[in-house]
Design a protein around this motif. Structure first.
Motif, PDB file in Angstrom:
ATOM      1  N   ASP A 253       0.823  -1.212   0.000  1.00  0.00           N
ATOM      2  CA  ASP A 253       0.000   0.000   0.000  1.00  0.00           C
ATOM      3  C   ASP A 253       0.855   1.260   0.000  1.00  0.00           C
ATOM      4  O   ASP A 253       0.490   2.277  -0.602  1.00  0.00           O
ATOM      5  CB  ASP A 253      -0.917   0.019   1.216  1.00  0.00           C
ATOM      6  N   ALA A 254       1.999   1.214   0.684  1.00  0.00           N
ATOM      7  CA  ALA A 254       2.838   2.411   0.812  1.00  0.00           C
ATOM      8  C   ALA A 254       3.415   2.861  -0.516  1.00  0.00           C
ATOM      9  O   ALA A 254       3.773   4.034  -0.674  1.00  0.00           O
ATOM     10  CB  ALA A 254       3.969   2.145   1.808  1.00  0.00           C
ATOM     11  N   VAL A 255       3.507   1.969  -1.496  1.00  0.00           N
ATOM     12  CA  VAL A 255       4.166   2.308  -2.758  1.00  0.00           C
ATOM     13  C   VAL A 255       3.273   2.048  -3.976  1.00  0.00           C
ATOM     14  O   VAL A 255       3.755   1.975  -5.102  1.00  0.00           O
ATOM     15  CB  VAL A 255       5.488   1.522  -2.915  1.00  0.00           C
ATOM     16  N   GLY A 256       1.962   1.917  -3.754  1.00  0.00           N
ATOM     17  CA  GLY A 256       1.048   1.714  -4.881  1.00  0.00           C
ATOM     18  C   GLY A 256       1.146   0.337  -5.497  1.00  0.00           C
ATOM     19  O   GLY A 256       0.806   0.149  -6.669  1.00  0.00           O
ATOM     20  N   GLY A 257       1.615  -0.646  -4.720  1.00  0.00           N
ATOM     21  CA  GLY A 257       1.741  -2.007  -5.235  1.00  0.00           C
ATOM     22  C   GLY A 257       0.519  -2.854  -4.960  1.00  0.00           C
ATOM     23  O   GLY A 257      -0.516  -2.375  -4.504  1.00  0.00           O
ATOM     24  N   THR A 258       0.655  -4.144  -5.225  1.00  0.00           N
ATOM     25  CA  THR A 258      -0.437  -5.092  -5.092  1.00  0.00           C
ATOM     26  C   THR A 258      -0.066  -6.173  -4.082  1.00  0.00           C
ATOM     27  O   THR A 258       1.067  -6.650  -4.071  1.00  0.00           O
ATOM     28  CB  THR A 258      -0.732  -5.763  -6.451  1.00  0.00           C
ATOM     29  N   LEU A 259      -1.016  -6.549  -3.240  1.00  0.00           N
ATOM     30  CA  LEU A 259      -0.855  -7.678  -2.331  1.00  0.00           C
ATOM     31  C   LEU A 259      -1.494  -8.909  -2.962  1.00  0.00           C
ATOM     32  O   LEU A 259      -2.659  -8.870  -3.358  1.00  0.00           O
ATOM     33  CB  LEU A 259      -1.529  -7.380  -0.989  1.00  0.00           C
ATOM     34  N   CYS A 260      -0.726  -9.990  -3.081  1.00  0.00           N
ATOM     35  CA  CYS A 260      -1.228 -11.241  -3.654  1.00  0.00           C
ATOM     36  C   CYS A 260      -1.115 -12.361  -2.624  1.00  0.00           C
ATOM     37  O   CYS A 260      -0.189 -12.388  -1.815  1.00  0.00           O
ATOM     38  CB  CYS A 260      -0.429 -11.635  -4.903  1.00  0.00           C
ATOM     39  N   TYR A 261      -2.037 -13.296  -2.700  1.00  0.00           N
ATOM     40  CA  TYR A 261      -2.063 -14.441  -1.793  1.00  0.00           C
ATOM     41  C   TYR A 261      -1.920 -15.714  -2.616  1.00  0.00           C
ATOM     42  O   TYR A 261      -2.777 -16.039  -3.432  1.00  0.00           O
ATOM     43  CB  TYR A 261      -3.376 -14.440  -1.009  1.00  0.00           C
ATOM     44  N   ILE A 262      -0.808 -16.422  -2.398  1.00  0.00           N
ATOM     45  CA  ILE A 262      -0.573 -17.699  -3.073  1.00  0.00           C
ATOM     46  C   ILE A 262      -0.843 -18.801  -2.053  1.00  0.00           C
ATOM     47  O   ILE A 262       0.027 -19.176  -1.269  1.00  0.00           O
ATOM     48  CB  ILE A 262       0.873 -17.775  -3.612  1.00  0.00           C
ATOM     49  N   GLU A 263      -2.082 -19.279  -2.054  1.00  0.00           N
ATOM     50  CA  GLU A 263      -2.485 -20.258  -1.030  1.00  0.00           C
ATOM     51  C   GLU A 263      -1.829 -21.612  -1.250  1.00  0.00           C
ATOM     52  O   GLU A 263      -1.351 -22.255  -0.314  1.00  0.00           O
ATOM     53  CB  GLU A 263      -4.003 -20.399  -1.033  1.00  0.00           C
ATOM     54  N   GLN A 264      -1.775 -22.048  -2.503  1.00  0.00           N
ATOM     55  CA  GLN A 264      -1.172 -23.327  -2.864  1.00  0.00           C
ATOM     56  C   GLN A 264      -0.010 -23.080  -3.825  1.00  0.00           C
ATOM     57  O   GLN A 264      -0.049 -22.156  -4.637  1.00  0.00           O
ATOM     58  CB  GLN A 264      -2.206 -24.248  -3.526  1.00  0.00           C
ATOM     59  N   PRO A 265       1.044 -23.910  -3.768  1.00  0.00           N
ATOM     60  CA  PRO A 265       2.218 -23.678  -4.617  1.00  0.00           C
ATOM     61  C   PRO A 265       1.899 -23.514  -6.101  1.00  0.00           C
ATOM     62  O   PRO A 265       2.481 -22.658  -6.774  1.00  0.00           O
ATOM     63  CB  PRO A 265       3.072 -24.927  -4.367  1.00  0.00           C
ATOM     64  N   GLU A 266       0.938 -24.305  -6.599  1.00  0.00           N
ATOM     65  CA  GLU A 266       0.637 -24.253  -8.032  1.00  0.00           C
ATOM     66  C   GLU A 266       0.039 -22.915  -8.468  1.00  0.00           C
ATOM     67  O   GLU A 266       0.002 -22.597  -9.658  1.00  0.00           O
ATOM     68  CB  GLU A 266      -0.304 -25.392  -8.439  1.00  0.00           C
ATOM     69  N   GLN A 267      -0.432 -22.094  -7.495  1.00  0.00           N
ATOM     70  CA  GLN A 267      -0.983 -20.777  -7.837  1.00  0.00           C
ATOM     71  C   GLN A 267       0.107 -19.738  -8.097  1.00  0.00           C
ATOM     72  O   GLN A 267      -0.184 -18.638  -8.579  1.00  0.00           O
ATOM     73  CB  GLN A 267      -1.900 -20.285  -6.709  1.00  0.00           C
ATOM     74  N   ALA A 268       1.349 -20.076  -7.789  1.00  0.00           N
ATOM     75  CA  ALA A 268       2.441 -19.116  -7.974  1.00  0.00           C
ATOM     76  C   ALA A 268       2.556 -18.683  -9.428  1.00  0.00           C
ATOM     77  O   ALA A 268       2.752 -17.502  -9.732  1.00  0.00           O
ATOM     78  CB  ALA A 268       3.765 -19.724  -7.496  1.00  0.00           C
ATOM     79  N   LEU A 269       2.420 -19.621 -10.342  1.00  0.00           N
ATOM     80  CA  LEU A 269       2.539 -19.296 -11.765  1.00  0.00           C
ATOM     81  C   LEU A 269       1.472 -18.290 -12.186  1.00  0.00           C
ATOM     82  O   LEU A 269       1.757 -17.311 -12.890  1.00  0.00           O
ATOM     83  CB  LEU A 269       2.429 -20.568 -12.607  1.00  0.00           C
ATOM     84  N   THR A 270       0.252 -18.517 -11.728  1.00  0.00           N
ATOM     85  CA  THR A 270      -0.852 -17.629 -12.092  1.00  0.00           C
ATOM     86  C   THR A 270      -0.648 -16.227 -11.522  1.00  0.00           C
ATOM     87  O   THR A 270      -0.828 -15.227 -12.227  1.00  0.00           O
ATOM     88  CB  THR A 270      -2.186 -18.199 -11.588  1.00  0.00           C
ATOM     89  N   GLU A 271      -0.266 -16.146 -10.246  1.00  0.00           N
ATOM     90  CA  GLU A 271      -0.121 -14.839  -9.606  1.00  0.00           C
ATOM     91  C   GLU A 271       1.046 -14.048 -10.190  1.00  0.00           C
ATOM     92  O   GLU A 271       0.938 -12.842 -10.410  1.00  0.00           O
ATOM     93  CB  GLU A 271       0.038 -15.005  -8.090  1.00  0.00           C
ATOM     94  N   PHE A 272       2.173 -14.717 -10.439  1.00  0.00           N
ATOM     95  CA  PHE A 272       3.295 -14.033 -11.078  1.00  0.00           C
ATOM     96  C   PHE A 272       2.885 -13.522 -12.458  1.00  0.00           C
ATOM     97  O   PHE A 272       3.221 -12.398 -12.847  1.00  0.00           O
ATOM     98  CB  PHE A 272       4.479 -14.992 -11.205  1.00  0.00           C
ATOM     99  N   SER A 273       2.165 -14.354 -13.198  1.00  0.00           N
ATOM    100  CA  SER A 273       1.752 -13.975 -14.548  1.00  0.00           C
ATOM    101  C   SER A 273       0.800 -12.780 -14.520  1.00  0.00           C
ATOM    102  O   SER A 273       0.912 -11.864 -15.344  1.00  0.00           O
ATOM    103  CB  SER A 273       1.084 -15.177 -15.234  1.00  0.00           C
ATOM    104  N   ARG A 274      -0.147 -12.769 -13.569  1.00  0.00           N
ATOM    105  CA  ARG A 274      -1.087 -11.652 -13.454  1.00  0.00           C
ATOM    106  C   ARG A 274      -0.362 -10.347 -13.175  1.00  0.00           C
ATOM    107  O   ARG A 274      -0.642  -9.311 -13.782  1.00  0.00           O
ATOM    108  CB  ARG A 274      -2.081 -11.927 -12.317  1.00  0.00           C
ATOM    109  N   LEU A 275       0.543 -10.409 -12.210  1.00  0.00           N
ATOM    110  CA  LEU A 275       1.289  -9.201 -11.878  1.00  0.00           C
ATOM    111  C   LEU A 275       2.130  -8.719 -13.053  1.00  0.00           C
ATOM    112  O   LEU A 275       2.226  -7.518 -13.321  1.00  0.00           O
ATOM    113  CB  LEU A 275       2.201  -9.466 -10.685  1.00  0.00           C
ATOM    114  N   PHE A 276       2.735  -9.656 -13.755  1.00  0.00           N
ATOM    115  CA  PHE A 276       3.590  -9.298 -14.883  1.00  0.00           C
ATOM    116  C   PHE A 276       2.772  -8.635 -15.988  1.00  0.00           C
ATOM    117  O   PHE A 276       3.187  -7.621 -16.571  1.00  0.00           O
ATOM    118  CB  PHE A 276       4.298 -10.542 -15.411  1.00  0.00           C
ATOM    119  N   THR A 277       1.598  -9.176 -16.276  1.00  0.00           N
ATOM    120  CA  THR A 277       0.722  -8.569 -17.276  1.00  0.00           C
ATOM    121  C   THR A 277       0.339  -7.154 -16.876  1.00  0.00           C
ATOM    122  O   THR A 277       0.299  -6.236 -17.700  1.00  0.00           O
ATOM    123  CB  THR A 277      -0.543  -9.424 -17.460  1.00  0.00           C
TER     124      THR A 277
END
Length: 423
Positions: free
Chosen positions: A197-221
């Motif tokens: 929040d302090a720098v205009g970024g995004t907080l993501c929650y990777i509940e399961q290891p396999e979600q890491a690919l999706t969350e990284f990809s979303r942020l990158f897009t």
């Protein structure tokens, strides 16, 4: 690029007979391509060069599938970078080390090999990772979109959380956005949210290891759609208008974030960070108006100060947008439904925050009641996913059961944003 800037009040009509009136202003801003100068359009339409920093937790708790999937997600990001982009990678346990110094992405395989060599070991010191990661990203920030992905799966057991927040402020001063990714269920959501929040970024929650690919990809897009950087919202009001004293400014899209306006003379300045081309930031401002004379009145102006890395220009100014109201002797409301939606979005977040406070105080029933209220607010917004999560948690508390760490973290995420359909 230029700023697309619009504003609207929740009710643009004011009762001339009232000595004090409260209004909310929703301000939408994004980066858009200038329709003029067609000869330069191909240059301006291109993706701005990135300066990406990865700060990766490789502590002992990342053993097994977590470290494997994080390395895979990081290497996919490397594949998506172009020749004009820069990359740095810092790994941390209870210490921090640079495994890829800030450099152009011209040897992808060597970078991947450095990431692949990461092994889980040691404890967790997030601030050591941040200190070194920000230092590396700062080396390549000129005329680029500078973003950090900070991933951790644990509490800052060997570090100092206050130092993390101070380092986030340092990142903001360097025009670097920090996105935080909490992996698993044992990270401190207050710390990671405050950093983002302090720098205009995004907080993501990777509940399961396999979600890491999706969350990284979303942020990158998302960071690839940044068109302008280092944006500040500038608000100026007539003497009869003042900001609310408590939490007067908040972002409600793409995530809900409480913002801190700084007064400069007759103006208020709010840091927003990077502006995207396909995802407007919507800011909600809470105002109080003293009694005004009947007629159309301009009560203030809105302007944006920003940088355009594509042309190496800083501190550019958008046009000033007037805030106008119609003051009526015989008052008839003129309600804006879109602003009302923004008000509900902020209400969902604040109701959930209050519920968390009640829960931390041991008041399960109070927390359950507030979560039910937040669920109803989510339904009014059409946010069915959030309503389901919030109501389910309220029901569990009413049954005398504790919420798991996963449920608490999911609650925080749905309070701030709308869940993607695949979640």
């Amino acid at each position: 690029m230029k700023i697309q800037l619009t504003s609207a009040l929740n009710d643009s009509h004011i009762d001339a007979n009232q000595s004090n009136t409260q209004r909310q202003v929703a301000i939408s801003l994004s980066a858009v391509t200038e329709s003029s100068a067609p000869q330069s359009r191909s240059l301006r339409d291109r993706t701005l060069p990135l300066n990406l920093g990865l700060i990766l937790d490789h502590s002992g708790s990342m053993t097994g599938k977590p470290i494997k999937t994080v390395k895979e997600a990081a290497m996919r990001l490397v594949d998506g970078l172009g020749a004009s982009d820069r990359l740095s990678v810092v790994a941390f346990d209870h210490r921090a080390k640079v495994i890829v110094p800030n450099q152009p992405v011209d040897d992808i395989e060597r970078v991947k090999q450095a990431i692949e060599r990461l092994k889980p070991e040691g404890g967790t010191s997030i601030d050591e990772g941040m200190k070194l990661g920000i230092k590396e990203v700062a080396l390549g920030k000129d005329d680029r979109v500078s973003q950090i992905f900070l991933l951790t799966d644990g509490e800052n057991e060997h570090g100092d959380n206050e130092r993390c927040l101070k380092l986030a402020q340092v990142a903001a001063e360097y025009n670097i956005t920090v996105n935080t990714l909490g992996f698993g269920n044992h990270w401190n959501q207050d710390v990671l949210e405050s950093i983002a929040d302090a720098v205009g970024g995004t907080l993501c929650y990777i509940e399961q290891p396999e979600q890491a690919l999706t969350e990284f990809s979303r942020l990158f897009t998302r960071i690839q759609s940044v068109g302008l950087t280092n944006a500040y919202l500038c608000l100026e009001f007539i003497p009869e208008v003042r900001l609310a004293e408590f939490k007067p400014v908040a972002q409600v899209e793409p995530e809900t974030v409480e913002l801190n306006p700084q007064q400069e003379g007759n103006s208020y300045i709010v840091r927003l960070g990077d502006l995207m081309t396909d995802n407007p930031r919507v800011i909600l401002v809470n105002l109080y108006l003293s009694q005004l004379s009947p007629g159309n009145q301009t009560i203030g102006t809105v302007q944006v100060r920003y940088d355009d890395p594509a042309i190496s220009q800083t501190a550019l100014l958008s046009e000033k947008i007037p805030l106008t109201v119609e003051v009526q002797g015989v008052y008839e409301p003129k309600v804006d439904s879109n602003v009302q939606k923004s008000i509900l979005t902020l209400a969902k977040y604040r109701q959930t925050q209050l519920a968390e406070a009640k829960l931390n105080q041991g008041d399960r029933q109070g927390a359950a009641t507030l979560l039910q209220t937040a669920a109803k607010t989510a339904l009014q917004l059409g946010d069915q996913n959030a309503a389901t999560v919030l109501q389910s948690n309220a029901t569990q508390l009413q049954a005398g059961e504790e919420l798991t760490e996963a449920q608490r973290k999911k609650t925080r995420i749905v309070s701030k944003t709308v869940l993607q359909s695949d979640e």
